[in-house]
Write a protein that holds these residues in place. Structure first.
Motif, PDB file in Angstrom:
ATOM      1  N   ARG A 247       0.582  -1.294  -0.093  1.00 61.36           N
ATOM      2  CA  ARG A 247      -0.524   0.278  -0.158  1.00 61.36           C
ATOM      3  C   ARG A 247       1.105   1.048  -0.174  1.00 61.36           C
ATOM      4  O   ARG A 247       0.366   2.054  -0.468  1.00 61.36           O
ATOM      5  N   GLN A 257      -5.871  -3.301  -3.188  1.00 60.90           N
ATOM      6  CA  GLN A 257      -6.284  -4.678  -3.094  1.00 60.90           C
ATOM      7  C   GLN A 257      -6.156  -4.841  -4.432  1.00 60.90           C
ATOM      8  O   GLN A 257      -4.975  -4.675  -5.200  1.00 60.90           O
ATOM      9  N   LEU A 258      -6.374  -6.179  -4.741  1.00 58.33           N
ATOM     10  CA  LEU A 258      -5.720  -8.016  -5.219  1.00 58.33           C
ATOM     11  C   LEU A 258      -5.877  -6.528  -7.032  1.00 58.33           C
ATOM     12  O   LEU A 258      -5.094  -6.732  -7.772  1.00 58.33           O
ATOM     13  N   GLN A 425      -5.963 -13.113  -2.337  1.00 54.29           N
ATOM     14  CA  GLN A 425      -6.566 -12.098  -1.544  1.00 54.29           C
ATOM     15  C   GLN A 425      -6.278 -12.533   0.512  1.00 54.29           C
ATOM     16  O   GLN A 425      -5.794 -12.278   1.374  1.00 54.29           O
ATOM     17  N   SER A 429      -3.852 -11.174   3.378  1.00 51.02           N
ATOM     18  CA  SER A 429      -4.738 -10.751   5.322  1.00 51.02           C
ATOM     19  C   SER A 429      -3.387 -11.923   5.755  1.00 51.02           C
ATOM     20  O   SER A 429      -3.997 -11.598   7.013  1.00 51.02           O
TER      21      SER A 429
END
Length: 462
Positions: A247, A257-258, A425, A429
């Motif tokens: 980020r 985001q992917l 994803q 995480s």
């Protein structure tokens, strides 16, 4: 709690691999949690930061080589005090050389008296790998409590016993099978194992593996004994999540985001002139330990379905093998280490190969997952502890065929866009922060401090 770490490298001052990364992150997190932390490392000629000299002079310590001109430099950052011990043996460009056992023996003799000169008194001394083994031994003989971490058991700091006795300045009683002697040599890794109150490795699985003949590098008998005594454990390394954050990463087009990852993939393709096939990458020291010979042998199969990007340096034979493949339209080899390029590769690749024969912990697979790049890894060491089956692709055999089969399975999954996206994803995480491991280390230190000083069993003559 006053903690002193001793290591041969520490990011960003000196680094050749994961050890430097750990010493750049763990002490800072310990300081955030309230510890008073000092890191001691050699004052290499390549260190360019504004290190301030705080002490200079001779040190009267036992040993055949006098320490006549020792310099201690200081630098404070992130709540951590960094002390650099300057010796003539380190006044050359680079970190590691063929005479390193001699060099780090002089460093090991200098650390404790240098700390005394600048007024640093540790509650716990934490030595890392064989280069700090002599410091751990000297600390225990001085009545200090010490923890020793094995980052890679393969490298042990061995030298001829006749020379080593004089170099170390240790009493004759420690040069026995119960102490530093190992098949007629002095073994500085063994010094750390024998004299530490607690020994850790950098993953729980590696702590189990090194008690076997396959991974124990001749020390498995001693390590089995440490396990039975409750003195060997594995604490998984963390990852510097500020340095490796998609980020905020200034070396790539940042993404949270992917969907944002696609731009990084397009940029990597353009940089290396690759076609539209998915990208399988690795960023690694080129060594057989890392399985890079297996990767090269598997390239005929891999390039049927993947573009392959390799960044790394090391074994000249492996470098030559990759250079031969560099002309292939689906292979790109960048020799050496280049951190901005590493960031671009982690962010732009689709999958990441780590066919390691053994892997004490590994940071690359953690970085790759943080950037949504799915790892294809051999089931060993820290790769077992960090790569879930539902995220990455694991294989057992250390063969080109096993690697190629795992990459083929990954390629089939890649074609199922929903499945691949779900895995990516999940990978992004995962929590690989240093908070949990840091608390484990602080708890370990507290147990060491609350218990009695371990007796020198078998070393009474010391």
């Amino acid at each position: 709690m006053r903690v002193v770490h001793v290591a041969s490298e520490v990011f960003p001052f000196s680094r050749s691999g994961g050890l430097g990364d750990v010493l750049g992150a763990l002490p800072a997190q310990q300081a955030r949690l309230g510890a008073q932390v000092t890191v001691v490392s050699p004052w290499y000629a390549d260190i360019t930061q504004a290190v301030r000299e705080v002490w200079r002079g001779p040190l009267e310590v036992p040993g055949s080589v006098p320490l006549t001109d020792v310099r201690v430099g200081a630098f404070t950052e992130g709540g951590v005090q960094f002390l650099f011990v300057g010796l003539d043996a380190f006044d050359r460009p680079g970190l590691y050389f063929p005479d390193d056992v001699w060099r780090f023996t002089q460093f090991g003799r200098a650390v404790l008296p240098a700390l005394e000169q600048v007024g640093v008194v540790p509650d716990v001394l934490h030595g890392h790998d064989w280069q700090a083994g002599l410091v751990v031994a000297r600390a225990r003989l001085a009545g200090l409590r010490a923890v020793f971490s094995v980052h890679n058991l393969q490298y042990q700091g061995r030298w001829n016993l006749m020379d080593g006795v004089g170099w170390t300045g240790l009493p004759d009683g420690v040069f026995t099978a119960e102490g530093l002697e190992f098949h007629g040599d002095v073994n500085l890794m063994k010094a750390g194992l024998v004299f530490a109150s607690q020994v850790t490795t950098v993953s729980p699985t590696y702590a189990q593996e090194i008690t076997t003949p396959e991974y124990g590098e001749g020390l498995d008998g001693l390590l089995i004994r440490l396990t039975h005594e409750g003195r060997l454990s594995g604490i998984l390394n963390g990852l510097d999540q500020e340095r490796w954050d998609p980020r905020t990463d200034a070396d790539i087009t940042p993404f949270g985001q992917l969907a944002g990852k696609a731009a990084c993939g397009a940029a990597l393709r353009a940089e290396f002139g690759l076609d539209d096939a998915p990208i399988l990458a690795t960023v690694s020291r080129l060594a057989e330990q890392k399985g890079m010979d297996l990767l090269i042998a598997a390239l005929p199969e891999l390039t049927r379905a993947w573009n392959v990007v390799v960044l790394g340096g090391g074994d000249p034979r492996l470098e030559a093998g990759l250079r031969e493949w560099d002309a292939h339209p689906r292979v790109a080899f960048a020799q050496g280490m280049n951190e901005p390029l590493a960031h671009r590769i982690y962010a732009g690749a689709d999958a990441f190969a780590m066919p390691s024969r053994f892997e004490p912990c590994g940071l690359s697979q953690m970085i790759a997952m943080r950037y949504g790049t799915l790892p294809v890894v051999r089931e060993t060491g820290g790769l077992v502890d960090t790569v879930p089956h539902e995220v990455g692709f694991r294989f057992a055999g250390a063969t080109p065929e096993a690697l190629a089969d795992a990459c083929a399975a990954a390629r089939l999954t890649f074609d199922d866009h929903a499945e691949w996206a779900a895995r990516a994803q999940e990978a992004m995480s995962l929590d690989f922060s240093w908070d949990g491991p840091t608390r484990e280390y602080l708890g370990l230190y507290a147990r060491v401090l609350s218990g009695p000083l371990r007796p020198l069993v078998g070393l009474e003559r010391a």
